[in-house]
Design a protein around this motif. Sequence first.
Motif, mmCIF file in Angstrom:
data_model
loop_
_atom_site.group_PDB
_atom_site.id
_atom_site.type_symbol
_atom_site.label_atom_id
_atom_site.label_comp_id
_atom_site.label_asym_id
_atom_site.label_seq_id
_atom_site.Cartn_x
_atom_site.Cartn_y
_atom_site.Cartn_z
ATOM 1 N N MET A 50 0.844 -1.184 0.000
ATOM 2 C CA MET A 50 0.000 0.000 0.000
ATOM 3 C C MET A 50 0.889 1.247 0.000
ATOM 4 S SD MET A 50 -2.418 1.496 2.998
ATOM 5 C CE MET A 50 -4.049 0.948 2.610
ATOM 6 N N THR A 51 0.495 2.216 -0.781
ATOM 7 C CA THR A 51 1.224 3.474 -0.820
ATOM 8 C C THR A 51 0.882 4.286 0.418
ATOM 9 O OG1 THR A 51 1.050 3.437 -3.233
ATOM 10 C CG2 THR A 51 1.698 5.512 -2.220
ATOM 11 N N ARG A 52 1.893 4.818 1.065
ATOM 12 C CA ARG A 52 1.694 5.601 2.279
ATOM 13 C C ARG A 52 1.150 6.990 1.929
ATOM 14 N NH1 ARG A 52 3.094 3.723 6.676
ATOM 15 N NH2 ARG A 52 3.631 5.676 7.681
ATOM 16 N N PRO A 53 0.354 7.568 2.826
ATOM 17 C CA PRO A 53 -0.195 8.907 2.568
ATOM 18 C C PRO A 53 0.885 9.940 2.271
ATOM 19 C CG PRO A 53 -1.184 7.960 4.520
ATOM 20 C CD PRO A 53 -0.108 7.017 4.085
ATOM 21 N N SER A 54 1.991 9.877 2.991
ATOM 22 C CA SER A 54 3.047 10.864 2.754
ATOM 23 C C SER A 54 3.606 10.749 1.343
ATOM 24 C CB SER A 54 4.170 10.706 3.788
ATOM 25 O OG SER A 54 4.738 9.414 3.711
ATOM 26 N N GLU A 55 3.636 9.536 0.779
ATOM 27 C CA GLU A 55 4.119 9.355 -0.583
ATOM 28 C C GLU A 55 3.116 9.927 -1.595
ATOM 29 O OE1 GLU A 55 4.798 5.173 -0.952
ATOM 30 O OE2 GLU A 55 6.375 5.185 0.554
ATOM 31 N N ILE A 56 1.847 9.671 -1.353
ATOM 32 C CA ILE A 56 0.805 10.172 -2.259
ATOM 33 C C ILE A 56 0.790 11.694 -2.239
ATOM 34 C CG2 ILE A 56 -1.683 10.306 -2.663
ATOM 35 C CD1 ILE A 56 -1.830 7.445 -1.423
ATOM 36 N N LEU A 57 0.677 12.264 -1.058
ATOM 37 C CA LEU A 57 0.569 13.712 -0.945
ATOM 38 C C LEU A 57 1.895 14.395 -1.272
ATOM 39 C CD1 LEU A 57 -1.700 13.864 2.209
ATOM 40 C CD2 LEU A 57 -2.366 13.815 -0.201
ATOM 41 N N GLY A 58 2.996 13.744 -0.940
ATOM 42 C CA GLY A 58 4.308 14.291 -1.263
ATOM 43 C C GLY A 58 4.589 14.303 -2.749
ATOM 44 N N SER A 59 3.901 13.449 -3.489
ATOM 45 C CA SER A 59 4.140 13.368 -4.934
ATOM 46 C C SER A 59 3.637 14.598 -5.680
ATOM 47 C CB SER A 59 3.473 12.112 -5.511
ATOM 48 O OG SER A 59 2.064 12.261 -5.531
ATOM 49 N N VAL A 60 2.859 15.444 -5.027
ATOM 50 C CA VAL A 60 2.312 16.616 -5.718
ATOM 51 C C VAL A 60 2.823 17.942 -5.142
ATOM 52 C CG1 VAL A 60 0.250 15.443 -6.565
ATOM 53 C CG2 VAL A 60 0.196 16.568 -4.322
ATOM 54 N N VAL A 61 3.913 17.884 -4.403
ATOM 55 C CA VAL A 61 4.462 19.103 -3.796
ATOM 56 C C VAL A 61 4.724 20.175 -4.849
ATOM 57 C CG1 VAL A 61 6.482 20.056 -2.601
ATOM 58 C CG2 VAL A 61 5.406 17.970 -1.768
ATOM 59 N N SER A 62 5.233 19.786 -5.979
ATOM 60 C CA SER A 62 5.565 20.750 -7.038
ATOM 61 C C SER A 62 4.527 20.780 -8.157
ATOM 62 C CB SER A 62 6.934 20.412 -7.639
ATOM 63 O OG SER A 62 7.928 20.497 -6.645
ATOM 64 N N ALA A 63 3.421 20.121 -7.947
ATOM 65 C CA ALA A 63 2.382 20.047 -8.978
ATOM 66 C C ALA A 63 1.566 21.336 -9.016
ATOM 67 C CB ALA A 63 1.467 18.858 -8.699
ATOM 68 N N SER A 64 0.710 21.430 -10.014
ATOM 69 C CA SER A 64 -0.189 22.583 -10.110
ATOM 70 C C SER A 64 -1.169 22.573 -8.945
ATOM 71 C CB SER A 64 -0.963 22.537 -11.426
ATOM 72 O OG SER A 64 -1.907 21.462 -11.397
ATOM 73 N N GLU A 65 -1.747 23.731 -8.707
ATOM 74 C CA GLU A 65 -2.740 23.838 -7.646
ATOM 75 C C GLU A 65 -3.881 22.849 -7.872
ATOM 76 O OE1 GLU A 65 -5.727 27.191 -5.683
ATOM 77 O OE2 GLU A 65 -4.831 27.557 -7.644
ATOM 78 N N ARG A 66 -4.340 22.755 -9.082
ATOM 79 C CA ARG A 66 -5.444 21.847 -9.383
ATOM 80 C C ARG A 66 -5.072 20.404 -9.080
ATOM 81 N NH1 ARG A 66 -9.842 22.706 -13.175
ATOM 82 N NH2 ARG A 66 -11.128 20.891 -12.913
ATOM 83 N N GLU A 67 -3.889 19.979 -9.510
ATOM 84 C CA GLU A 67 -3.463 18.606 -9.247
ATOM 85 C C GLU A 67 -3.329 18.359 -7.746
ATOM 86 O OE1 GLU A 67 -0.076 15.313 -10.490
ATOM 87 O OE2 GLU A 67 -0.015 17.289 -11.428
ATOM 88 N N GLN A 68 -2.883 19.340 -7.005
ATOM 89 C CA GLN A 68 -2.798 19.203 -5.551
ATOM 90 C C GLN A 68 -4.193 19.022 -4.949
ATOM 91 O OE1 GLN A 68 -0.656 22.723 -4.353
ATOM 92 N NE2 GLN A 68 1.338 21.785 -4.729
ATOM 93 N N LEU A 69 -5.133 19.866 -5.351
ATOM 94 C CA LEU A 69 -6.497 19.762 -4.819
ATOM 95 C C LEU A 69 -7.113 18.409 -5.174
ATOM 96 C CD1 LEU A 69 -7.779 23.353 -5.667
ATOM 97 C CD2 LEU A 69 -7.255 22.450 -3.384
ATOM 98 N N GLU A 70 -6.971 17.999 -6.416
ATOM 99 C CA GLU A 70 -7.530 16.715 -6.851
ATOM 100 C C GLU A 70 -6.897 15.545 -6.100
ATOM 101 O OE1 GLU A 70 -6.802 16.896 -11.055
ATOM 102 O OE2 GLU A 70 -8.634 18.048 -11.434
ATOM 103 N N THR A 71 -5.587 15.592 -5.920
ATOM 104 C CA THR A 71 -4.891 14.506 -5.234
ATOM 105 C C THR A 71 -5.286 14.432 -3.762
ATOM 106 O OG1 THR A 71 -3.038 14.631 -6.774
ATOM 107 C CG2 THR A 71 -2.611 13.567 -4.644
ATOM 108 N N PHE A 72 -5.342 15.576 -3.091
ATOM 109 C CA PHE A 72 -5.741 15.574 -1.681
ATOM 110 C C PHE A 72 -7.171 15.053 -1.532
ATOM 111 C CE2 PHE A 72 -2.782 17.799 1.287
ATOM 112 C CZ PHE A 72 -1.693 17.882 0.438
ATOM 113 N N LEU A 73 -8.072 15.521 -2.395
ATOM 114 C CA LEU A 73 -9.460 15.075 -2.288
ATOM 115 C C LEU A 73 -9.596 13.590 -2.605
ATOM 116 C CD1 LEU A 73 -12.390 15.589 -1.674
ATOM 117 C CD2 LEU A 73 -12.656 16.562 -3.977
ATOM 118 N N ASP A 74 -8.930 13.127 -3.651
ATOM 119 C CA ASP A 74 -9.011 11.701 -3.972
ATOM 120 C C ASP A 74 -8.402 10.844 -2.867
ATOM 121 O OD1 ASP A 74 -10.463 11.872 -6.316
ATOM 122 O OD2 ASP A 74 -8.691 11.906 -7.608
#
Length: 168
Positions: A1-25
């Motif tokens: 299983m992928t850890r939350p820190s890996e999922i959320l950390g994967s979008v640190v430099s992403a666009s705002e939209r990708e960050q919002l979508e990733t956090f919500l998903d």
Amino acid sequence: MTRPSEILGSVVSASEREQLETFLDYLRDAVVRKVSGVSEEDARCSPVPTGTNLGGLIKHLRWVELGAFAEQIGQIPAAELPTPPWTDSEPEADLRLEPDEKLDDVIGAYQAECDRSREIAAQHSLDYVPPGGVLTLRWVYLHVILETSRHAGHADIVREMIDRSVGD
């Protein structure tokens, strides 16, 4: 299983939209994981005085998604949407499972609503405000992230009280 820190950390430099979508998903998946594997009885069990239960939390979040994305952003007419479970005499009916409701069906309805939310959101920019509306898509994302995270926390506690199961 992928850890939350890996999922959320994967979008640190992403666009705002990708960050919002990733956090919500991430949060959408988290609440489903919290209720997965419980019995129908445990889905209705409330170890707290308010009556909060796992099935009711998922059912409620389905209606949060519908109200935020389908109604607010998609402006889908009420006649084309499912009838909400609440009434004036039962204002919190979306927070409990009825005797004829099954947890798997409630989870499926939630996931289908999340899919519709993604489809609606994909059609608009974050600054989009529907005609006659006041809320941007960005605000709606933030609102649903807030609601989903609050209820994910509730689900964590309820699940731990029911069977001592803890997770991410």
